[in-house]
Design a protein around this motif. Sequence first.
Motif, mmCIF file in Angstrom:
data_model
loop_
_atom_site.group_PDB
_atom_site.id
_atom_site.type_symbol
_atom_site.label_atom_id
_atom_site.label_comp_id
_atom_site.label_asym_id
_atom_site.label_seq_id
_atom_site.Cartn_x
_atom_site.Cartn_y
_atom_site.Cartn_z
ATOM 1 N N ALA A 147 -86.530 78.126 -69.820
ATOM 2 C CA ALA A 147 -87.104 78.576 -68.514
ATOM 3 C C ALA A 147 -88.309 78.191 -67.553
ATOM 4 N N GLY A 148 -88.672 77.739 -67.978
ATOM 5 C CA GLY A 148 -89.169 75.877 -67.844
ATOM 6 C C GLY A 148 -88.866 74.789 -67.085
ATOM 7 N N THR A 149 -88.126 74.418 -67.308
ATOM 8 C CA THR A 149 -87.575 73.364 -67.270
ATOM 9 C C THR A 149 -86.910 73.749 -66.036
ATOM 10 N N GLY A 150 -86.038 75.135 -65.518
ATOM 11 C CA GLY A 150 -85.240 75.346 -64.788
ATOM 12 C C GLY A 150 -83.745 75.794 -64.864
ATOM 13 N N GLU A 151 -83.372 75.034 -65.956
ATOM 14 C CA GLU A 151 -82.077 75.446 -67.023
ATOM 15 C C GLU A 151 -81.625 76.460 -66.991
ATOM 16 N N GLY A 152 -82.501 77.472 -67.288
ATOM 17 C CA GLY A 152 -81.682 78.886 -67.039
ATOM 18 C C GLY A 152 -82.546 80.097 -66.701
ATOM 19 N N MET A 153 -82.506 81.979 -67.131
ATOM 20 C CA MET A 153 -83.273 82.687 -67.042
ATOM 21 C C MET A 153 -82.780 82.741 -68.193
ATOM 22 N N ALA A 154 -84.369 83.802 -68.625
ATOM 23 C CA ALA A 154 -83.683 85.062 -70.003
ATOM 24 C C ALA A 154 -84.877 86.069 -69.198
ATOM 25 N N ALA A 155 -83.714 87.536 -70.047
ATOM 26 C CA ALA A 155 -84.041 88.717 -69.986
ATOM 27 C C ALA A 155 -84.485 89.567 -71.008
ATOM 28 N N TYR A 156 -85.406 90.147 -70.960
ATOM 29 C CA TYR A 156 -86.088 91.426 -72.692
ATOM 30 C C TYR A 156 -85.857 92.661 -71.521
ATOM 31 N N CYS A 157 -85.765 93.137 -72.133
ATOM 32 C CA CYS A 157 -85.616 94.879 -72.464
ATOM 33 C C CYS A 157 -85.706 95.674 -73.064
ATOM 34 N N ALA A 158 -86.558 96.712 -73.356
ATOM 35 C CA ALA A 158 -86.883 97.934 -74.017
ATOM 36 C C ALA A 158 -86.600 99.259 -72.938
ATOM 37 N N VAL A 159 -85.193 100.347 -73.830
ATOM 38 C CA VAL A 159 -85.568 102.021 -73.517
ATOM 39 C C VAL A 159 -85.316 102.736 -73.913
ATOM 40 N N MET A 160 -86.284 103.260 -74.146
ATOM 41 C CA MET A 160 -85.681 104.654 -74.148
ATOM 42 C C MET A 160 -85.082 106.191 -74.431
ATOM 43 N N LEU A 161 -83.865 106.727 -75.453
ATOM 44 C CA LEU A 161 -82.386 107.682 -74.742
ATOM 45 C C LEU A 161 -83.590 108.770 -74.873
#
Length: 165
Positions: A147-161
């Motif tokens: 992500a830092g070199t601009g090769e890609g992106m990541a995402a994290y997500c938490a959810v409550m149902l």
Amino acid sequence: MPDHSTTYRSGFGYDVHRLVVGRPLILGGVKVPFEKGLEGHSDADVLLHALIDAVLGAAGMGDIGTHFPSSDASIEGISSVDMLRRVMRMVGEKGWQVENVDGTIVAQHPRLSPHTPRMKTAIAGVLGIEEERVNVKSKTTDGLGFAGTGEGMAAYCAVMLVRET
């Protein structure tokens, strides 16, 4: 007086996609101006993919690849917003609703904080919940890793149902 009880379940999702030239950058259901976009079978919205995995995980219903396999030519180019709508119908049929969402996008460029309010609005709209129950953050990695070199992106997500029983 009837006996009411409420069940809560939490879920966590993670996703990563490579940045490539020639594709639009779609994050949180919003088009973000940038010279590169994310590569994938769908529109490759890394944040919504992490959210979908979090929702499916909390509901005990597998993962995004189970419901939207990259081998399925009929969904090539599908909007991740449409994928999230389908997932919300599936979990809704089991009585689950989203209580809240907390997502983080990891990318060195472009600067995403100006776009996160629109992402928050878009996600809340798809989920049918108030914007105050959705949080979207963006982080850099100070130049470290893919992500830092601009090769890609990541995402994290938490959810409550939540489900009333």
